[in-house]
Design an enzyme around this catalytic site. Structure first.
Site, PDB file in Angstrom:
ATOM      1  N   SER A  51     -17.458   4.972 -17.982  1.00 13.51           N
ATOM      2  CA  SER A  51     -18.024   4.465 -16.727  1.00 13.51           C
ATOM      3  C   SER A  51     -19.493   4.112 -16.947  1.00 13.51           C
ATOM      4  O   SER A  51     -20.184   4.785 -17.731  1.00 13.51           O
ATOM      5  CB  SER A  51     -17.932   5.536 -15.632  1.00 13.51           C
ATOM      6  OG  SER A  51     -18.706   5.153 -14.498  1.00 13.51           O
ATOM      7  N   TYR A  55     -18.338  14.245 -11.777  1.00 12.38           N
ATOM      8  CA  TYR A  55     -17.752  12.997 -12.292  1.00 12.38           C
ATOM      9  C   TYR A  55     -18.720  12.322 -13.258  1.00 12.38           C
ATOM     10  O   TYR A  55     -18.354  11.965 -14.391  1.00 12.38           O
ATOM     11  CB  TYR A  55     -17.431  12.049 -11.129  1.00 12.38           C
ATOM     12  CG  TYR A  55     -16.893  10.704 -11.576  1.00 12.38           C
ATOM     13  CD1 TYR A  55     -15.548  10.539 -11.880  1.00 12.38           C
ATOM     14  CD2 TYR A  55     -17.744   9.603 -11.703  1.00 12.38           C
ATOM     15  CE1 TYR A  55     -15.058   9.306 -12.307  1.00 12.38           C
ATOM     16  CE2 TYR A  55     -17.249   8.375 -12.123  1.00 12.38           C
ATOM     17  CZ  TYR A  55     -15.910   8.232 -12.420  1.00 12.38           C
ATOM     18  OH  TYR A  55     -15.430   7.011 -12.843  1.00 12.38           O
TER      19      TYR A  55
HETATM   20  N1  LIG Z   1     -12.860   2.179 -10.015  1.00 15.97           N
HETATM   21  C1  LIG Z   1     -14.070   2.308 -10.517  1.00 15.97           C
HETATM   22  O1  LIG Z   1     -15.079   1.912  -9.885  1.00 15.97           O
HETATM   23  C2  LIG Z   1     -14.264   2.916 -11.861  1.00 15.97           C
HETATM   24  C3  LIG Z   1     -15.525   2.764 -12.463  1.00 15.97           C
HETATM   25  C4  LIG Z   1     -15.718   3.343 -13.694  1.00 15.97           C
HETATM   26  C5  LIG Z   1     -14.705   4.029 -14.315  1.00 15.97           C
HETATM   27  N2  LIG Z   1     -13.495   4.157 -13.714  1.00 15.97           N
HETATM   28  C6  LIG Z   1     -12.468   4.923 -14.399  1.00 15.97           C
HETATM   29  O2  LIG Z   1     -11.277   4.181 -14.477  1.00 15.97           O
HETATM   30  C7  LIG Z   1     -10.176   5.080 -14.610  1.00 15.97           C
HETATM   31  C8  LIG Z   1      -9.080   4.662 -13.639  1.00 15.97           C
HETATM   32  O3  LIG Z   1      -9.567   4.825 -12.310  1.00 15.97           O
HETATM   33  P1  LIG Z   1      -9.222   3.787 -11.147  1.00 15.97           P
HETATM   34  O4  LIG Z   1     -10.496   3.249 -10.646  1.00 15.97           O
HETATM   35  O5  LIG Z   1      -8.174   2.868 -11.576  1.00 15.97           O
HETATM   36  O6  LIG Z   1      -8.700   4.767  -9.990  1.00 15.97           O
HETATM   37  P2  LIG Z   1      -7.196   5.132  -9.532  1.00 15.97           P
HETATM   38  O7  LIG Z   1      -6.538   3.931  -8.980  1.00 15.97           O
HETATM   39  O8  LIG Z   1      -7.351   6.316  -8.652  1.00 15.97           O
HETATM   40  O9  LIG Z   1      -6.484   5.482 -10.893  1.00 15.97           O
HETATM   41  C9  LIG Z   1      -6.565   6.731 -11.496  1.00 15.97           C
HETATM   42  C10 LIG Z   1      -5.204   7.005 -12.095  1.00 15.97           C
HETATM   43  O10 LIG Z   1      -5.246   8.241 -12.825  1.00 15.97           O
HETATM   44  C11 LIG Z   1      -4.107   8.998 -12.457  1.00 15.97           C
HETATM   45  N3  LIG Z   1      -4.396  10.425 -12.619  1.00 15.97           N
HETATM   46  C12 LIG Z   1      -5.306  11.163 -11.987  1.00 15.97           C
HETATM   47  N4  LIG Z   1      -5.275  12.436 -12.388  1.00 15.97           N
HETATM   48  C13 LIG Z   1      -4.293  12.492 -13.338  1.00 15.97           C
HETATM   49  C14 LIG Z   1      -3.776  13.522 -14.143  1.00 15.97           C
HETATM   50  N5  LIG Z   1      -4.248  14.786 -14.059  1.00 15.97           N
HETATM   51  N6  LIG Z   1      -2.785  13.241 -15.013  1.00 15.97           N
HETATM   52  C15 LIG Z   1      -2.292  11.975 -15.087  1.00 15.97           C
HETATM   53  N7  LIG Z   1      -2.727  10.951 -14.347  1.00 15.97           N
HETATM   54  C16 LIG Z   1      -3.739  11.216 -13.472  1.00 15.97           C
HETATM   55  C17 LIG Z   1      -3.843   8.635 -11.019  1.00 15.97           C
HETATM   56  O11 LIG Z   1      -2.505   8.843 -10.668  1.00 15.97           O
HETATM   57  P3  LIG Z   1      -2.037  10.014  -9.679  1.00 15.97           P
HETATM   58  O12 LIG Z   1      -3.239  10.486  -8.875  1.00 15.97           O
HETATM   59  O13 LIG Z   1      -0.994   9.365  -8.880  1.00 15.97           O
HETATM   60  O14 LIG Z   1      -1.522  11.053 -10.594  1.00 15.97           O
HETATM   61  C18 LIG Z   1      -4.140   7.150 -11.028  1.00 15.97           C
HETATM   62  O15 LIG Z   1      -3.009   6.392 -11.398  1.00 15.97           O
HETATM   63  C19 LIG Z   1     -10.737   6.476 -14.357  1.00 15.97           C
HETATM   64  O16 LIG Z   1     -10.961   7.129 -15.591  1.00 15.97           O
HETATM   65  C20 LIG Z   1     -12.058   6.196 -13.694  1.00 15.97           C
HETATM   66  O17 LIG Z   1     -12.984   7.226 -13.878  1.00 15.97           O
HETATM   67  C21 LIG Z   1     -13.241   3.607 -12.507  1.00 15.97           C
END
Ligand SMILES: NC(=O)c1ccc[n+]([C@@H]2O[C@H](COP(=O)([O-])OP(=O)(O)OC[C@H]3O[C@@H](n4cnc5c(N)ncnc54)[C@H](OP(=O)(O)O)[C@@H]3O)[C@@H](O)[C@H]2O)c1
Length: 248
Positions: free
Chosen positions: A138, A151
């Protein structure tokens, strides 16, 4: 080039789903894994042939079970996207600071989970003549968002771990890549009162991330995360103030 065989953790939504769909669209063999079978199945329904598997990355036994499943169903794995993550808004200044279980959930998923998944899958990846291990970090690794303190700390640690892993594996067949997204419009921000301003649309983020991966960049820094990377070098205190003043 050998066919891409891709595993995406947290592939049932958001960034993981977007990347899984992009690889599937260009003919890769793709498996998505996560905790929520309904959302995984919904993605797979739109992508014929995409495989799904259960995993909770915060549980070491569940990670080991996924390794066994992948060794059986996707033995040619040559691209692992370590994407699963959660984000919590935590207030340490209130009368009741966050409890240990809440804090641990975020560290066990974002940091320990990512490290466990990397370690557990390295033997499989190293069987291939060429493979990639991709960590989703991130931009907050560079400048923390104070309202999401654990986080932000996990993402700084992921950045550090990724650099060390890349160094250790430099003479192996496994390339270590970190994608550092800006704010992207996904469900990650569900704990906030509203989607953060300037959130990048998911399709635009996926296109930029795929371009960086295809270019072979070891660090794919996308959109405004580039500003944070520069900011932490030239004016860290100034930008800490900017990021946290404008946060929701
Ligand atoms: N969106 C942003 O602005 C942003 C920015 C920087 C980095 N990121 C990173 O991108 C990655 C994906 O996030 P996203 O933005 O796409 O959010 P998201 O839609 O909430 O996706 C996160 C995914 O991780 C899964 N997950 C969570 N806890 C888990 C566990 N213990 N075991 C297996 N799966 C798990 C969730 O599925 P379930 O909850 O259904 O299990 C969900 O499918 C993360 O690492 C996040 O930190 C996102």
């Amino acid at each position: 080039m050998s066919k891409e065989c891709v595993l995406v953790t947290g592939g049932g939504s958001g960034i993981g789903m977007g990347l899984a769909e992009a690889f599937h669209a260009r003919g890769a063999t793709v498996m998505i894994a996560g905790r929520n079978r309904a959302s995984l199945d919904a993605v797979a329904l739109r992508c014929p042939g995409m495989m799904v598997a259960d995993v909770d990355v915060s549980q070491p036994a569940s990670v080991e079970a996924l390794v066994a499943c992948v060794a059986d169903r996707l033995p040619g794995l040559n691209l692992l996207i370590n994407n699963a993550g959660i984000q919590q808004v935590l207030d340490f200044a209130g009368e009741t600071p966050p409890d240990i279980a809440t804090i641990s959930r975020e560290i066990d998923t974002n940091l320990k989970g990512l490290i466990h998944v990397s370690a557990a899958f390295l033997p499989l990846l190293r069987r291939q003549p060429s493979a990639r291990l991709v960590h989703i970090g991130s931009g907050l690794a560079y400048v923390p968002l104070a309202m999401a303190p654990v986080y932000s700390a996990t993402k700084a640690a992921v950045h550090s771990f990724t650099m060390s892993l890349r160094y250790q594996l430099a003479d192996t067949s496994v390339k270590v890549v970190e994608i550092l997204p800006p704010v992207v419009d996904t469900a990650l921000h569900r704990g906030l009162a509203r989607t953060p301003p300037k959130a990048m649309p998911l399709p635009a983020f996926v296109a930029a991330a795929m371009k960086g991966l295809d270019a072979g960049d070891p660090e794919v820094v996308v959109g405004l995360a580039k500003v944070l990377k520069l900011a932490q070098r030239v004016a860290p205190r100034l930008f800490f103030g900017v990021v946290n003043k404008n946060s929701v």
